[in-house]
Design an enzyme around this catalytic site. Structure first.
Site, mmCIF file in Angstrom:
data_model
loop_
_atom_site.group_PDB
_atom_site.id
_atom_site.type_symbol
_atom_site.label_atom_id
_atom_site.label_comp_id
_atom_site.label_asym_id
_atom_site.label_seq_id
_atom_site.Cartn_x
_atom_site.Cartn_y
_atom_site.Cartn_z
ATOM 1 N N LYS A 100 -40.100 -11.089 6.300
ATOM 2 C CA LYS A 100 -38.953 -10.703 7.122
ATOM 3 C C LYS A 100 -39.343 -9.488 7.951
ATOM 4 O O LYS A 100 -39.703 -8.442 7.411
ATOM 5 C CB LYS A 100 -37.733 -10.379 6.265
ATOM 6 C CG LYS A 100 -36.546 -9.905 7.102
ATOM 7 C CD LYS A 100 -35.443 -9.319 6.242
ATOM 8 C CE LYS A 100 -34.443 -8.596 7.121
ATOM 9 N NZ LYS A 100 -33.437 -7.859 6.340
ATOM 10 N N GLY A 161 -25.482 -2.270 6.170
ATOM 11 C CA GLY A 161 -24.794 -1.436 5.202
ATOM 12 C C GLY A 161 -23.369 -1.070 5.552
ATOM 13 O O GLY A 161 -22.714 -0.333 4.814
ATOM 14 N N ALA A 187 -27.121 -8.646 7.566
ATOM 15 C CA ALA A 187 -26.543 -7.314 7.766
ATOM 16 C C ALA A 187 -25.058 -7.373 8.103
ATOM 17 O O ALA A 187 -24.626 -8.181 8.928
ATOM 18 C CB ALA A 187 -27.275 -6.541 8.855
ATOM 19 N N GLY A 188 -24.311 -6.510 7.426
ATOM 20 C CA GLY A 188 -22.899 -6.324 7.739
ATOM 21 C C GLY A 188 -21.921 -7.032 6.838
ATOM 22 O O GLY A 188 -20.726 -6.750 6.870
ATOM 23 N N THR A 210 -26.528 -4.730 0.289
ATOM 24 C CA THR A 210 -25.565 -3.679 -0.017
ATOM 25 C C THR A 210 -24.249 -4.230 -0.550
ATOM 26 O O THR A 210 -23.652 -3.655 -1.465
ATOM 27 C CB THR A 210 -25.304 -2.815 1.231
ATOM 28 O OG1 THR A 210 -26.545 -2.380 1.778
ATOM 29 C CG2 THR A 210 -24.461 -1.603 0.887
#
Length: 260
Positions: A100, A161, A187-188, A210
Site C-alpha cells: 500500500k 483518523g 481513511a475517514g 482508527t
C-alpha cells in the site's frame, strides 16, 4: 459472501484492517480475528516485523500463514522515502510484492501528496510491486494510477483518523463506475454505517484502522465492521428500491381489502 480478486488472488472478506494504535499485539490479534479480515496493513516505519529481533513481532500475533500482509508507507512525505520503505518491506517479507503506497502532504491533515504519490507509483510498478494506492477522491487522478499499472485505487472517504465518514459519495461513485480495478475506501470511516454506505456504493472493499482501534471496545467494533461490510455488499447486489418523492406505495396489497 462472494469471493473477490485482488492482484490475482481471491479473498472472501472485503474488510481490510490496520494493525496500529492498539493497546498491544494481543488486542490487535483479537480485533483482527473479530473483523474476519484476511488482509492486514502494517506501517513498516512504526511496527516491528523483524527489524528488531529483541522486541515482540507482529508476525507472532498475526502469522503470514493466515493473513496477507499489506506493508504501507505511513509517515512518508516524499516519493523517495516511500520507495525506500517498500524496498525494505520486500526484504523483510521475503520478496513480498503487494504493498500500500501513501505519500502524505502535511502532518496536520495527512492529505495525500498526489505529485509525490504518482512519482513513487511509477517507480514501484516498474520494479514489480503490486501497488495499492491511497489517493484523493479525484476521478482523473484515479485514472492515472490505473493507467500506470496500480492494482487498486484507495480514495479517502474523509481525512485519515477523522471518523467523519463518506463526505463526497458522488466522486466515489464516479471512480467506482470508471475503474476496472478494485476501488477500496481508505481513511475517514468512523462507524459501521460508514462502512455499509461505502459498500452500497459498489466499492470492492473498505480499509480502516482508527475506527476499530480507537473505539471504546475495539473487538466489538471490529465485529460490527465485519457485519456492516457484508450487509453493505449484500444490499448493493440486491439493488435498492428507487427513491420517490411524495409517492405513496403501500407495502400491503390494496385489492381484496375487507369491507371494500
Amino acid at each position: 459472501m462472494n469471493e473477490w480478486v485482488l492482484a490475482g488472488r481471491s479473498y472472501v472478506s472485503r474488510l481490510l484492517v490496520g494493525t496500529g494504535k492498539y493497546r498491544d499485539f494481543e488486542q490487535t490479534k483479537l480485533a483482527v480475528e473479530a473483523s474476519g479480515a484476511e488482509i492486514v496493513t502494517v506501517a513498516i516505519r512504526r511496527t516491528n516485523i523483524g527489524q528488531d529481533a529483541s522486541e515482540p513481532s507482529l508476525l507472532d500475533a498475526l502469522p503470514l500463514s493466515r493473513y496477507t500482509y499489506l506493508p504501507n508507507t505511513a509517515g512518508c512525505y516524499t516519493a523517495e522515502e516511500a520507495i525506500r520503505t517498500l524496498r525494505l518491506a520486500r526484504e523483510l517479507l521475503d520478496g513480498h510484492d503487494l504493498v500500500k503506497l501513501e505519500v502524505l502532504g502535511d502532518t496536520r491533515t495527512l492529505y495525500p501528496n498526489i505529485t509525490e504519490t504518482l512519482k513513487a507509483a511509477e517507480v514501484l510498478v516498474r520494479e514489480g510491486f503490486k501497488v495499492m494506492v491511497y489517493t484523493s477522491d479525484d476521478p482523473i487522478v484515479a485514472r492515472q494510477f490505473e493507467a500506470m499499472g496500480c492494482v487498486a485505487v484507495m480514495p479517502l472517504a474523509s481525512l485519515i483518523g477523522s471518523g467523519m465518514g463518506i463526505l463526497n459519495p458522488w466522486n466515489l461513485q464516479i471512480i467506482i463506475d470508471e475503474m476496472s480495478i478494485p476501488v477500496i475506501v481508505d481513511a475517514g470511516v468512523g462507524t459501521a454505517s460508514d462502512a455499509a454506505i461505502a459498500m452500497e456504493l459498489g466499492c470492492a472493499g473498505v480499509l480502516m484502522n482508527t475506527a476499530i482501534a480507537q473505539a471504546q471496545d475495539p473487538v466489538r467494533m471490529a465485529n460490527a465492521m465485519n457485519l456492516a461490510v457484508r450487509a453493505g455488499r449484500e444490499a448493493y447486489l440486491a439493488g435498492r428500491m428507487p427513491k420517490k418523492m411524495y409517492t405513496a406505495s403501500p407495502s400491503s396489497p390494496v385489492t381484496g381489502i375487507i369491507g371494500s
